[in-house]
Design a protein around this motif. Structure first.
Motif, PDB file in Angstrom:
ATOM      1  N   UNK A  14       0.764  -1.238   0.000  1.00 41.39           N
ATOM      2  CA  UNK A  14       0.000   0.000   0.000  1.00 41.39           C
ATOM      3  C   UNK A  14       0.794   1.285   0.000  1.00 41.39           C
ATOM      4  N   UNK A  15       2.073   1.229  -0.342  1.00 35.55           N
ATOM      5  CA  UNK A  15       2.903   2.430  -0.292  1.00 35.55           C
ATOM      6  C   UNK A  15       3.409   2.845  -1.666  1.00 35.55           C
ATOM      7  N   UNK A  16       2.615   2.551  -2.683  1.00 36.16           N
ATOM      8  CA  UNK A  16       2.975   2.995  -4.020  1.00 36.16           C
ATOM      9  C   UNK A  16       4.198   2.286  -4.572  1.00 36.16           C
ATOM     10  N   UNK A  17       4.907   2.997  -5.434  1.00 38.79           N
ATOM     11  CA  UNK A  17       6.041   2.403  -6.152  1.00 38.79           C
ATOM     12  C   UNK A  17       7.304   2.491  -5.302  1.00 38.79           C
ATOM     13  N   UNK A  18       7.435   1.560  -4.364  1.00 37.17           N
ATOM     14  CA  UNK A  18       8.561   1.611  -3.437  1.00 37.17           C
ATOM     15  C   UNK A  18       8.911   0.207  -2.965  1.00 37.17           C
ATOM     16  N   UNK A  19      10.119   0.073  -2.417  1.00 32.94           N
ATOM     17  CA  UNK A  19      10.558  -1.192  -1.838  1.00 32.94           C
ATOM     18  C   UNK A  19      10.059  -1.270  -0.398  1.00 32.94           C
ATOM     19  N   UNK A  20       9.313  -2.317  -0.046  1.00 30.22           N
ATOM     20  CA  UNK A  20       8.821  -2.457   1.329  1.00 30.22           C
ATOM     21  C   UNK A  20       9.940  -2.968   2.246  1.00 30.22           C
ATOM     22  N   UNK A  21      10.740  -2.062   2.756  1.00 27.59           N
ATOM     23  CA  UNK A  21      11.915  -2.466   3.532  1.00 27.59           C
ATOM     24  C   UNK A  21      11.552  -3.216   4.808  1.00 27.59           C
ATOM     25  N   UNK A  22      10.314  -3.063   5.273  1.00 25.65           N
ATOM     26  CA  UNK A  22       9.888  -3.803   6.462  1.00 25.65           C
ATOM     27  C   UNK A  22       9.753  -5.299   6.194  1.00 25.65           C
ATOM     28  N   UNK A  23       9.739  -5.686   4.912  1.00 30.05           N
ATOM     29  CA  UNK A  23       9.502  -7.087   4.554  1.00 30.05           C
ATOM     30  C   UNK A  23      10.776  -7.849   4.208  1.00 30.05           C
ATOM     31  N   UNK A  24      11.927  -7.208   4.284  1.00 31.21           N
ATOM     32  CA  UNK A  24      13.146  -7.851   3.779  1.00 31.21           C
ATOM     33  C   UNK A  24      13.508  -9.125   4.541  1.00 31.21           C
ATOM     34  N   UNK A  25      13.340  -9.134   5.843  1.00 34.17           N
ATOM     35  CA  UNK A  25      13.639 -10.351   6.607  1.00 34.17           C
ATOM     36  C   UNK A  25      12.688 -11.477   6.214  1.00 34.17           C
ATOM     37  N   UNK A  26      11.428 -11.132   5.974  1.00 35.00           N
ATOM     38  CA  UNK A  26      10.444 -12.134   5.569  1.00 35.00           C
ATOM     39  C   UNK A  26      10.754 -12.687   4.181  1.00 35.00           C
ATOM     40  N   UNK A  27      11.236 -11.823   3.288  1.00 33.74           N
ATOM     41  CA  UNK A  27      11.611 -12.276   1.945  1.00 33.74           C
ATOM     42  C   UNK A  27      12.752 -13.286   2.030  1.00 33.74           C
ATOM     43  N   UNK A  28      13.747 -12.978   2.830  1.00 36.87           N
ATOM     44  CA  UNK A  28      14.884 -13.887   2.976  1.00 36.87           C
ATOM     45  C   UNK A  28      14.424 -15.212   3.582  1.00 36.87           C
ATOM     46  N   UNK A  29      13.510 -15.146   4.553  1.00 35.55           N
ATOM     47  CA  UNK A  29      12.953 -16.364   5.142  1.00 35.55           C
ATOM     48  C   UNK A  29      12.216 -17.174   4.083  1.00 35.55           C
ATOM     49  N   UNK A  30      11.434 -16.506   3.248  1.00 35.16           N
ATOM     50  CA  UNK A  30      10.679 -17.179   2.190  1.00 35.16           C
ATOM     51  C   UNK A  30      11.610 -17.889   1.214  1.00 35.16           C
TER      52      UNK A  30
END
Length: 302
Positions: free
Chosen positions: A259-275
């Motif tokens: 929901x923050x437009x055209x940007x990198x969701x930096x709050x999700x980076x740990x979750x991405x690495x876990x995924x």
């Protein structure tokens, strides 16, 4: 022999295989460790479309290296790695930057903490520079050309990494933002012969893309920024298209509207690495099939 770690290899590559050339070898048998806290199999399948070097491989070290695959222009690639790569077979992570950006965007897209974790596991992060000949956008397929230069470069990085330092070939992944997210989408199909799983930030599927290996049901974590995520195209729409196509093929995908437009969701980076760690090559069914872990962002759904 180096110990094989359950780490992810993130790489972004272009179309290749029988239709577009490239030098390939059958995958060597390799052991794959189960990931702690997941239901991943103790004996993961191995990729069958691993490339061989077509040029002279550079000596691998942390910094900017030059790769010279046959038939395309030499390319600079920012490499993050540590001495652990000499003794441990870790992940290889490809990162593709957005329009107007540069390879160092990987420190924002992947995150410095996650890059350090990859390095500690003997892994490599590889972020290619773009070829100005690509046109308006940094990557050839994103600019609607049929040139596979970017993915030949990715193939060369992968082949040279295997030759020079060794990696865990079950843990090759790709990430990218915007044009880099669109390129990662291309890579997921066009290099499905070795891609384990991917994450896209404002990427997606804008057209039909040929699939290199339909038997590999790679997993994808797909982010968009909602209705305001529009730069030339509507990234919410094309992200949904990507999600829908994978689901129609019985592949695991999760879609995340931050929901923050055209940007990198930096709050999700740990979750991405876990995924990515939870989805090495050939992980079917996904350990997330029964429900997403509590550590995944609340705005994600499967």
């Amino acid at each position: 022999m180096k110990k094989v770690l359950a780490a992810a290899l993130i790489v972004t590559v272009s179309a290749c295989g029988g239709e577009e050339g490239g030098s390939w070898s059958g995958a060597e048998d390799s052991a794959s460790d189960a990931l702690a806290g997941t239901s991943a199999s103790l004996a993961q399948p191995s990729p069958t479309f691993l490339p061989k070097p077509t040029g002279t491989c550079p000596e691998f070290k942390d910094g900017t290296l030059t790769f010279q695959p046959a038939g395309v222009a030499a390319r600079s690639v920012r490499i993050w790695m540590s001495d652990a790569a000499k003794t441990l077979d870790g992940p290889l992570v490809f990162y593709w930057h957005g329009t107007g950006s540069q390879p160092t965007e990987a420190t924002t897209g992947i995150g410095t903490t996650q890059i350090e974790a990859i390095k500690a596991q003997g892994g490599i992060v590889a972020a290619p520079a773009h070829d100005p000949a690509a046109g308006t956008f940094p990557w050839f397929y994103v600019s609607s050309t049929s040139r596979d230069d970017d993915f030949r470069v990715a193939d060369e990085i992968l082949a040279c990494a295997i030759q020079k330092v060794g990696i865990n070939v079950s843990r090759i992944h790709s990430m990218g933002m915007s044009a880099g997210g669109l390129n990662t989408t291309h890579m997921s199909y066009r290099r499905s012969g070795y891609i384990a799983s991917v994450a896209t930030y404002s990427g997606g599927r804008t057209s039909t893309i040929p699939t290199q290996d339909p038997t590999n049901k790679f997993a994808a974590m797909i982010f968009h920024g909602g209705s305001s995520d529009q730069v030339v195209i509507n990234f919410q729409t094309v992200s949904q298209n990507y999600y829908n196509d994978l689901k129609s093929k019985s592949q695991f995908a999760m879609i995340c509207n931050h929901g923050r437009g055209h940007s990198i969701p930096t709050d999700a980076r740990a979750a991405v690495w876990q995924f990515l760690q939870a989805h090495p090559f050939g992980t079917v069914p996904s350990p997330y099939a029964g429900g997403l872990p509590s550590t995944m962002p609340s705005y994600c759904q499967r």
